[in-house]
Design a protein around this motif. Structure first.
Motif, PDB file in Angstrom:
ATOM      1  N   ALA A 272      17.801  38.245  20.419  1.00  0.00           N
ATOM      2  CA  ALA A 272      17.844  38.105  21.913  1.00  0.00           C
ATOM      3  C   ALA A 272      18.330  39.144  22.758  1.00  0.00           C
ATOM      4  N   GLY A 273      18.887  40.178  22.019  1.00  0.00           N
ATOM      5  CA  GLY A 273      19.584  41.100  22.772  1.00  0.00           C
ATOM      6  C   GLY A 273      20.895  40.862  23.355  1.00  0.00           C
ATOM      7  N   LEU A 274      21.639  40.033  22.860  1.00  0.00           N
ATOM      8  CA  LEU A 274      22.720  39.612  23.277  1.00  0.00           C
ATOM      9  C   LEU A 274      24.120  40.135  22.897  1.00  0.00           C
ATOM     10  N   MET A 275      23.952  40.924  21.644  1.00  0.00           N
ATOM     11  CA  MET A 275      25.117  41.562  21.355  1.00  0.00           C
ATOM     12  C   MET A 275      25.563  42.716  22.175  1.00  0.00           C
ATOM     13  N   LYS A 276      26.980  42.796  22.346  1.00  0.00           N
ATOM     14  CA  LYS A 276      27.556  43.659  23.022  1.00  0.00           C
ATOM     15  C   LYS A 276      28.681  44.370  22.261  1.00  0.00           C
ATOM     16  N   ASP A 277      28.408  45.717  22.089  1.00  0.00           N
ATOM     17  CA  ASP A 277      29.471  46.581  21.432  1.00  0.00           C
ATOM     18  C   ASP A 277      29.738  45.868  19.977  1.00  0.00           C
ATOM     19  N   ASN A 278      28.510  45.557  19.518  1.00  0.00           N
ATOM     20  CA  ASN A 278      28.812  44.956  17.850  1.00  0.00           C
ATOM     21  C   ASN A 278      29.355  43.730  18.179  1.00  0.00           C
ATOM     22  N   LYS A 279      29.580  42.721  19.069  1.00  0.00           N
ATOM     23  CA  LYS A 279      30.145  41.707  19.240  1.00  0.00           C
ATOM     24  C   LYS A 279      29.070  40.558  19.728  1.00  0.00           C
ATOM     25  N   MET A 280      29.170  39.268  19.600  1.00  0.00           N
ATOM     26  CA  MET A 280      28.455  38.300  20.104  1.00  0.00           C
ATOM     27  C   MET A 280      29.348  37.541  21.080  1.00  0.00           C
ATOM     28  N   PRO A 281      28.553  37.650  22.162  1.00  0.00           N
ATOM     29  CA  PRO A 281      29.516  36.852  23.405  1.00  0.00           C
ATOM     30  C   PRO A 281      29.698  35.455  22.945  1.00  0.00           C
ATOM     31  N   ARG A 282      30.863  34.808  23.182  1.00  0.00           N
ATOM     32  CA  ARG A 282      31.150  33.398  23.031  1.00  0.00           C
ATOM     33  C   ARG A 282      30.845  33.010  21.721  1.00  0.00           C
ATOM     34  N   VAL A 283      31.057  33.662  20.616  1.00  0.00           N
ATOM     35  CA  VAL A 283      30.936  33.430  19.203  1.00  0.00           C
ATOM     36  C   VAL A 283      31.760  32.223  18.831  1.00  0.00           C
ATOM     37  N   GLY A 284      32.886  32.377  19.529  1.00  0.00           N
ATOM     38  CA  GLY A 284      33.895  31.312  18.787  1.00  0.00           C
ATOM     39  C   GLY A 284      33.425  30.029  19.423  1.00  0.00           C
ATOM     40  N   LYS A 285      32.997  29.934  20.578  1.00  0.00           N
ATOM     41  CA  LYS A 285      32.622  28.696  21.235  1.00  0.00           C
ATOM     42  C   LYS A 285      31.130  28.051  20.355  1.00  0.00           C
ATOM     43  N   ALA A 286      30.382  29.030  19.840  1.00  0.00           N
ATOM     44  CA  ALA A 286      29.105  28.662  19.289  1.00  0.00           C
ATOM     45  C   ALA A 286      29.532  28.071  17.913  1.00  0.00           C
ATOM     46  N   LEU A 287      30.716  28.922  17.423  1.00  0.00           N
ATOM     47  CA  LEU A 287      30.961  28.147  15.723  1.00  0.00           C
ATOM     48  C   LEU A 287      32.066  26.937  15.986  1.00  0.00           C
ATOM     49  N   ALA A 288      32.570  26.742  17.231  1.00  0.00           N
ATOM     50  CA  ALA A 288      33.157  25.504  17.445  1.00  0.00           C
ATOM     51  C   ALA A 288      31.982  24.350  17.590  1.00  0.00           C
ATOM     52  N   ALA A 289      30.831  24.508  18.304  1.00  0.00           N
ATOM     53  CA  ALA A 289      29.895  23.765  18.271  1.00  0.00           C
ATOM     54  C   ALA A 289      29.141  23.419  16.950  1.00  0.00           C
ATOM     55  N   ASP A 290      28.885  24.479  16.036  1.00  0.00           N
ATOM     56  CA  ASP A 290      28.813  24.210  14.953  1.00  0.00           C
ATOM     57  C   ASP A 290      29.467  23.456  14.301  1.00  0.00           C
ATOM     58  N   SER A 291      30.700  23.715  14.180  1.00  0.00           N
ATOM     59  CA  SER A 291      31.542  22.902  13.229  1.00  0.00           C
ATOM     60  C   SER A 291      31.846  21.405  13.729  1.00  0.00           C
ATOM     61  N   THR A 292      31.638  21.157  14.826  1.00  0.00           N
ATOM     62  CA  THR A 292      31.664  19.848  15.581  1.00  0.00           C
ATOM     63  C   THR A 292      30.516  19.208  15.205  1.00  0.00           C
ATOM     64  N   ALA A 293      29.345  19.734  15.180  1.00  0.00           N
ATOM     65  CA  ALA A 293      27.986  19.097  14.795  1.00  0.00           C
ATOM     66  C   ALA A 293      28.123  18.824  13.228  1.00  0.00           C
ATOM     67  N   MET A 294      28.641  19.510  12.379  1.00  0.00           N
ATOM     68  CA  MET A 294      28.736  19.375  10.900  1.00  0.00           C
ATOM     69  C   MET A 294      29.603  18.254  10.873  1.00  0.00           C
ATOM     70  N   LEU A 295      31.112  17.907  11.510  1.00  0.00           N
ATOM     71  CA  LEU A 295      31.531  17.011  11.506  1.00  0.00           C
ATOM     72  C   LEU A 295      30.846  15.580  11.976  1.00  0.00           C
ATOM     73  N   ALA A 296      30.151  15.556  12.824  1.00  0.00           N
ATOM     74  CA  ALA A 296      29.484  14.654  13.500  1.00  0.00           C
ATOM     75  C   ALA A 296      28.317  14.285  12.454  1.00  0.00           C
ATOM     76  N   GLY A 297      27.573  15.044  11.985  1.00  0.00           N
ATOM     77  CA  GLY A 297      26.665  14.950  11.025  1.00  0.00           C
ATOM     78  C   GLY A 297      27.014  14.115   9.738  1.00  0.00           C
ATOM     79  N   SER A 298      28.387  14.753   9.251  1.00  0.00           N
ATOM     80  CA  SER A 298      28.933  13.697   8.184  1.00  0.00           C
ATOM     81  C   SER A 298      29.363  12.433   8.198  1.00  0.00           C
ATOM     82  N   LEU A 299      29.549  12.026   9.682  1.00  0.00           N
ATOM     83  CA  LEU A 299      30.122  10.755   9.754  1.00  0.00           C
ATOM     84  C   LEU A 299      28.688   9.871  10.299  1.00  0.00           C
ATOM     85  N   LEU A 300      27.670  10.393  10.479  1.00  0.00           N
ATOM     86  CA  LEU A 300      26.558   9.782  11.013  1.00  0.00           C
ATOM     87  C   LEU A 300      25.843   9.520   9.533  1.00  0.00           C
TER      88      LEU A 300
END
Length: 437
Positions: A272-300
């Motif tokens: 997507a051309g989103l990498m800047k200086d070898n870093k992905m913007p808001r990667v921490g929030k992306a990982l938080a979203a992913d972790s939360t979805a995994m938790l929700a999935g296990s409960l569902l």
């Protein structure tokens, strides 16, 4: 209000439009909608109620996509990951004789550890520490992997006992439908027709219905299957995580999901051309979203949720903001009521899109320093390892194990970050876990 939303999602800054983002979100959804049917089938082998798994799959995917779009503002969709769901059913439940309730509890515990790792930003640090060349190799490797998926699902490549893989049979109508879809999509993309991949999928579906290769659904709307058989079952069985074997299962869920998601995020970020200086913007929030979805999935009631490589189809259409992911999530919600309609989106429809997207993602390989063997060797192992092991995480493991070794051999060991040395030992342990599971 509208202007604030456009500003929040950086629509103008990313040189996109809401219409394009919505189309990209729908394209991503169509490309990964198969998981709504594949996941219940795979997890059903463990004894789980397939109707409940269908609903859990749709809801967990929607939660992850919407969180990814709102929090991280990235065009990346999430859903229960392929591969790890097979490990859940065939290795843990059938192979080890573990009940699906206990296996689901293991996913729940792994998701809690995931969230802790994310809170302390360890996941973000690891992704930022991955060298630029290896990130491009991951992106290209995912491209080869999803192209291989498309070729195999479309019938162009099949199992061959003598040579492992071989050319599919052209006496099958399904194979010819894939060929048609690939040809029309390739022409549209080369001609730079807006939404060419999506238009190609529509054309393939239409031809499939007209020729009888794809059956019309018996109904359009259906009731939503009950979640009762699987809802919150994981919490009640956490006490069963009381042996070394079960902790190995937890660690496997943790490691495979983490590195599959990390690799996918990096690869899609590059596309997507989103990498800047070898870093992905808001990667921490992306990982938080992913972790939360995994938790929700296990409960569902479903196996681990992770970022989906099929998001590349939406990115190829032009998706660049969180609107794409939110749109995909909303379609997952709608899919609960229109599940029969999704049956027309067969593997022959999605296969051409995956192959073309694989080509687009492979373009990142030109950025790798192939003339430096200390970089070329681990990069190549990542690139070739993903399709040949049928696993993103296994391909990453091969490259990450060799990278510190080749850099030391080239007397460039000081250029390797401490985290990459730690990951060397982590992946050695990861390989051991996979062999003892």
């Amino acid at each position: 209000m509208k202007e604030k939303l456009l500003t929040y999602f950086e629509v103008k800054k990313l040189n996109t439009t809401v219409r394009r983002e919505v189309l990209a979100g729908f394209t991503t959804f169509i490309s990964m909608a198969y998981i709504l049917f594949v996941n219940p089938s795979v997890l059903g082998a463990s004894g789980m109620d397939t109707g409940a798994v269908f609903t859990a799959t749709a809801l967990a995917s929607a939660i992850g996509c919407i969180l990814m779009g709102i929090l991280a503002r990235l065009p990346i969709a999430t859903a229960p990951a392929l591969g790890i769901n097979a490990f859940f059913s065939y290795s843990v439940c059938i192979g080890m004789g573990v009940s699906w309730q206990t296996a689901l509890a293991a996913v729940f515990v792994a998701s809690l550890i995931f969230i802790l790792i994310t809170v302390f930003k360890l996941r973000e640090m690891i992704i930022d520490a991955i060298p630029r060349d290896l990130k491009f190799a991951i992106s290209g490797g995912i491209g080869l992997f999803i192209a291989f998926l498309g070729l195999s699902e479309g019938g162009l490549i099949v199992n061959n006992d003598s040579t492992l893989v071989g050319l599919g049979s052209f006496t099958q109508n399904n194979t010819w439908l894939t060929v048609f879809g690939l040809l029309i999509t390739a022409i549209l993309v080369v001609r730079r027709v807006p939404g060419g991949i999506f238009v190609g999928m529509l054309a393939t579906t239409t031809l499939g219905i007209l020729t009888g290769v794809i059956a019309l659904p018996s109904a359009i709307v259906s009731s939503v299957p009950s979640l009762a058989p699987t809802f919150m079952v994981a919490v009640n069985h956490v006490k069963d995580i009381n042996s070394l074997q079960m902790w190995v299962v937890v660690l496997t869920f943790l490691l495979v999901t983490f590195f599959d998601t990390a690799g996918t995020l990096v690869g899609l970020g590059n596309q997507a051309g989103l990498m800047k200086d070898n870093k992905m913007p808001r990667v921490g929030k992306a990982l938080a979203a992913d972790s939360t979805a995994m938790l929700a999935g296990s409960l569902l009631g479903t196996s681990p949720v992770g970022a989906y490589v099929e998001s590349s189809a939406g990115i190829a259409v032009g998706g660049r903001s969180g609107i794409t992911a939110i749109t995909t999530g909303l379609f997952f919600v709608l899919s609960l009521f229109f599940s029969p309609l999704l049956s027309v989106v067969t593997s022959q429809v999605t296969a051409p899109a995956l192959i073309i997207v694989g080509v687009l993602m492979a373009q990142s390989l030109k950025e790798i320093k192939w003339n430096q063997l200390e970089i070329a060797i681990p990069s190549f192992l990542i690139l070739i390892g993903m399709p040949l092991t049928y696993s993103i995480s296994d391909g990453i493991a091969l490259g990450f194990i060799f990278y510190p070794v080749t850099m030391l051999a080239a007397k460039r060991g000081r250029e390797v970050s401490p985290i990459m040395y730690i990951l060397f030992f982590v992946f050695i342990g990861f390989m051991w876990i996979l062999n003892v599971k």
